[in-house]
Scaffold this active site. Structure first.
Site, PDB file in Angstrom:
ATOM      1  N   GLU A 148     -22.628  13.885  47.046  1.00  0.00           N
ATOM      2  CA  GLU A 148     -22.844  13.410  48.410  1.00  0.00           C
ATOM      3  C   GLU A 148     -21.490  13.127  49.031  1.00  0.00           C
ATOM      4  O   GLU A 148     -20.663  12.431  48.429  1.00  0.00           O
ATOM      5  CB  GLU A 148     -23.680  12.128  48.385  1.00  0.00           C
ATOM      6  CG  GLU A 148     -24.837  12.147  49.337  1.00  0.00           C
ATOM      7  CD  GLU A 148     -25.717  10.922  49.183  1.00  0.00           C
ATOM      8  OE1 GLU A 148     -26.557  10.902  48.276  1.00  0.00           O
ATOM      9  OE2 GLU A 148     -25.563   9.986  49.989  1.00  0.00           O
ATOM     10  N   GLU A 188     -27.741   7.694  42.919  1.00  0.00           N
ATOM     11  CA  GLU A 188     -27.270   6.305  43.048  1.00  0.00           C
ATOM     12  C   GLU A 188     -28.209   5.344  42.337  1.00  0.00           C
ATOM     13  O   GLU A 188     -28.659   4.335  42.902  1.00  0.00           O
ATOM     14  CB  GLU A 188     -27.095   5.936  44.521  1.00  0.00           C
ATOM     15  CG  GLU A 188     -26.066   6.806  45.206  1.00  0.00           C
ATOM     16  CD  GLU A 188     -25.681   6.356  46.604  1.00  0.00           C
ATOM     17  OE1 GLU A 188     -26.337   5.458  47.159  1.00  0.00           O
ATOM     18  OE2 GLU A 188     -24.705   6.924  47.137  1.00  0.00           O
TER      19      GLU A 188
END
Ligand code: GAL
Length: 874
Positions: free
Chosen positions: A562, A480
């Site tokens: 994820e 991220e």
């Protein structure tokens, strides 16, 4: 050679490279003064922590002298230390004659924060409230023999991980350092070492706001002293690949980097033999199976020389993940000789396997499509903190594998080296990840501060350390990353991916993308599209980005780096229960969270706005079968990031297994999907609800069967069959009355598994059990002791919260920590007294180093019959 060699700290599994176990490996004469030794120096350090720096040093002041430590991992210009001496000559702790007897005496691995209280000023819930910040000074006396110094051998300090900004001095002189706390590093002590007593000093510094989770603090991994002939295999200096593999034979390429630390050119003969690896000792076993033909090279003084060779192994036993494959391992033993005398012997465990990344079939291991049933995990080991312990890490992996978990993402940083040894041995596929940030911060003092100067050395050394592990199926260069969707992300991503390809062309590179879209510059670059949450649709949205990415990149593999982030507290059920299979967690009716107790319902339906329940993830994965699989956030709970109670709790709610190691209810839902051949059924909730008589109390069943019948007080509440995208069976209108519930699950119409709960009576006793009743008496091996609060019939009291006191009533045992998996429990981890949470508590016990015999562990609670378990240290 060390005068006093410290005990090897993880027993059987610690390795020195001194000597081989097979006679056939040694043909040449060896000189005790010239061959390699790798010795643990974990024992007997002195330590002091200062909240505010007691000195004028910092990474900034030491930076010009630390940067040259990166030189081995820079392809372009190298750093040169300034001519003048590094700052620190006036700091008393660095002086060899400083009296450190008043400092704490301890053995490594050590996490200075884990024994603290959960109220460290300035350390927020995200970092777990423990005192990770400040400056830590470590000192150790190393006794080096005259013979070693006279031999001219190279002397290296190998640190597997120190949190963080390590700076190292020997005998008052600055040696070097390494800022990134998750990477392993080597420093050359040779110029500073002398015979007799040597004073080794390490300064660490952790800033507030340096992480989004609990980073740990201190020298939290193993530390080694390596001595080697001036001509030796360089640091992380072997690279073994298997470019062609068939049932008949495998090609094994061995690239070796030889370092000559001496001044003159040496004619070096190199030979590598291949053996099977004994998984327990991690040493060669049996006769050698193949030999890389001996070659001779001239290696100039003060330089390095690469040597490549190749051989074939007949009928190779491949490495692959269970249950369909076996994790067979090999080991390459490379010997360097000069004038017929062996001067170095270096062992490289490896595996023979192929991995392919298929955009439609996903991961192909040895040609077989293997769906990724993965979890993400942080590095902490629950109440043991970040301090690495082999058995604790092994237990984490074993419990995940029992669930059917076949892959793990080391979110978001390099793991301990031994973690990868365990993954290799147990057949766990690994996505090895290095960064959570690049140039843009997530929190004020994270890695972005040093990214510019350290991304290259950190990434190169990380890959060189890890690339021989067969368990690693992909590199991840980030999670991220804030710049993922803009042009900086594309440029930086390409630089990092190019480095990864250069260091290891055999594996693809991925990244956790949560905002990047098809067409984002970085998405165009990255090999494997790794999606965080966007594939299943965030929060209450069902809009999946899988199809858009697949359309835009038909030649790239896609996986969920994820997924889920479902939140839950083990044994806690909050009513009413939401009727959807996934909803955003909140304090409203049916939203799963209770602000008063700060717990979250364990029905497994609730997740933060960016996330989803596992049922929704399963459905989206099944609807998009080209997706290679998922890495669930998270396998285990971890310290810090206690969403949705970030400002109050101490540890996460995301884990499928709680911080103490007790499976949450969702464990059995994953197991039902990931191990469909295992006959299992799990019934929730428990059936002891004195306040719910006559109230609707939904009953859910997780089973690998396809159908089930529920009985409430022996009366059928109906038989239900799973529909196409059903992953649980639910009876949402059951009315509670005391007695029992029972489920019988069916598969293909045949009885398959069952589960039941009764309404318990009052607590009468403690039931004490151990995961292993025989442990090694090496001061490292652990027994995990579970205490259940039970009624007269031995049923666990679901709401049991009795205060339990643990003790070693006899024998050479020690209680290291206790826990119960309650994210709100602020009792420090070393406490021997702790309340049970949902009926359970845990104590972690070890046997004193060098001990043998029986250890009796007792648990007591007011008004209850005490319980005990007997362990044997051997
Ligand atoms: C993700 C992040 C993880 C963790 C998780 C919690 O966005 O990558 O590190 O914070 O959220 O849901």
């Amino acid at each position: 050679m060390l005068v006093s060699q410290d005990l090897l700290l993880y027993g059987l599994l610690a390795s020195t490279n001194f000597g081989l176990t097979t006679a056939s490996a040694i043909k040449r004469p060896r000189s005790a003064t010239t061959t390699r030794e790798r010795t643990s120096i974990n024992a007997d350090w002195r330590f002091e922590r200062f909240v505010d720096a007691p000195d004028s040093l910092s990474y900034e002041t030491l930076r010009p002298w630390i940067l040259p430590s990166a030189n081995n991992f820079l392809n372009g210009d190298k750093y040169e230390a300034p001519g003048e001496e590094a700052p620190g000559s006036d700091v008393e702790f660095i002086q060899p004659d400083f009296d450190d007897q008043g400092w704490e005496q301890l053995d490594l691995p050590h996490d200075w924060a884990i024994t603290g209280t959960f109220d460290a000023p300035g350390v927020e819930g995200g970092l777990g409230r423990l005192p990770i910040n400040g400056v830590g000074w470590y000192r150790k006396t190393l006794s080096l023999e005259d013979e070693l110094i006279a031999s001219g051998k190279s002397i290296f300090l190998d640190v597997d991980g120190a949190m963080s900004y390590a700076a190292v001095w020997l005998n008052g002189k600055f040696v070097g350092g390494w800022p990134f706390g998750y990477n392993s590093f080597r420093l050359d002590l040779t110029p500073f070492a002398k015979s007799g007593e040597n004073q080794l000093v390490i300064r660490l510094e952790n800033l507030l706001d340096s992480s989004r989770w609990y980073p740990g603090a201190g020298i939290y991994r193993n530390v080694w002293l390596v001595t080697a002939s001036p001509v030796h295999v360089a640091h992380f200096g072997t690279y073994v690949t298997t470019p062609s593999v068939s049932a008949d034979e495998a090609t094994v390429d061995v690239a070796i980097e030889i370092e000559n630390a001496g001044n003159s050119t040496s004619q070096v003969e190199i030979e590598t033999k291949i053996y099977e690896l004994d998984p327990t000792s991690r040493k060669p076993t049996g006769d050698s199976l193949a030999t890389v033909k001996s070659t001779r090279v001239a290696v100039e003084g003060k330089s390095k020389q690469a040597v490549n060779g190749s051989t074939t192994v007949a009928n190779p036993k491949l490495w692959g993940p269970p249950p369909s494959q076996k994790p067979n391992e090999y080991i390459a033993v490379s010997t360097l000789s000069i004038n017929g005398t062996e001067v170095d012997s270096y062992e490289t465990p490896f595996g023979i396997r192929t991995v392919q990344y298929d955009p439609l079939k996903g991961i192909l291991l040895n040609g077989e499509p293997v769906r990724v049933y993965g979890t993400c995990n942080h590095h902490d080991l629950g109440s043991l903190g970040a301090a690495f312990n082999y058995r604790a890490a092994e237990r984490q992996i074993q419990m995940l594998q029992d669930m059917g978990n076949n892959a793990l993402r080391t979110s978001h940083n390099p793991p301990a080296p031994e973690f990868l040894d365990i993954a290799d041995r147990l057949g766990l596929m690994v996505q090895d990840e290095i960064f959570d940030t690049w140039s843009f911060p997530k929190v004020k003092n994270d890695f972005h501060r040093i990214f510019k100067e350290w991304h290259e050395p950190d990434l190169r050394s990380f890959i060189r350390r890890d690339r021989n592990h067969p368990s690693i199926i992909a590199w991840s260069i980030g999670n991220e990353i804030p710049e993922q969707a803009n042009s900086t992300g594309g440029e930086t991503g390409k630089i990092l991916q190019d480095i990864a390809h250069a260091e290891d062309p055999t594996r693809q590179v991925t990244n956790g993308l949560n905002t990047a879209k098809p067409g984002s510059p970085f998405t165009d670059v990255i090999d494997i599209i790794g999606l965080n949450y966007q594939g299943e649709g965030k929060g209450n949205s069902w809009v999946s980005t899988f199809p858009d990415f697949q359309k835009a990149y038909p030649n790239k593999m896609i996986w969920s780096t994820e997924s889920a982030s479902t939140v839950a507290s083990r044994g806690i059920y909050i009513f009413p229960v939401h009727s959807n299979i996934s909803t955003i967690v909140g304090a409203g009716p049916g939203e799963g969270a209770d602000p008063e107790t700060q717990q979250v319902s364990a029905y497994g339906l609730y997740a933060p706005p960016w996330a989803a329940s596992q049922d929704k993830v399963f459905e989206q994965q099944d609807k998009h079968p080209y997706v290679a699989g998922e890495f669930v956030w998270t396998g285990w709970d971890y310290i810090g990031e206690p969403t949705p109670y970030d400002n109050s709790s101490r540890s996460s709610y995301f884990g499928i297994i709680d911080l103490a190691g007790f499976p949450k209810e969702r464990y059995y839902l994953y197991q039902s999907r990931w191990r469909p051949e295992l006959a299992q059924a799990k019934l929730i909730p428990h059936w002891t609800w004195p306040d719910r008589v006559g109230k609707v109390t939904p009953v859910h069943v997780f089973t690998s069967g396809d159908e089930a019948e529920l009985f409430v007080n022996d009366v059928s509440a109906g038989r239900k069959k799973k529909g196409q995208y059903d992953y649980r069976l639910r009876w949402d209108n059951v009315t509670y009355s005391p007695g029992s519930i029972r489920v019988v699950a069916y598969k293909d119409g045949k009885e398959w598994a069952s589960d039941s709960h009764v309404t318990v009576s009052e607590a009468t006793a403690l039931n004490v059990t151990a995961d292993r009743t025989t442990i090694r008496g090496d001061g490292q091996d652990l027994s995990f002791i579970t205490v259940a609060v039970v009624d007269k019939d031995g049923n666990t009291i679901p709401q049991g919260d009795n205060e339990i006191t643990f003790s070693v009533s006899s024998g050479p045992g020690k209680i290291i920590s206790t826990d119960n998996g309650d994210a709100t429990d602020m009792v420090p981890f070393p406490s021997h007294s702790r309340k049970a949470f949902s009926g359970l508590a845990l104590a972690i016990v070890k046997a004193e180093a060098g001990s043998q015999g029986e250890i009796v562990i007792e648990a007591k609670a007011d008004g209850l019959t005490a319980g005990k378990v007997v362990l044997t240290a051997s």
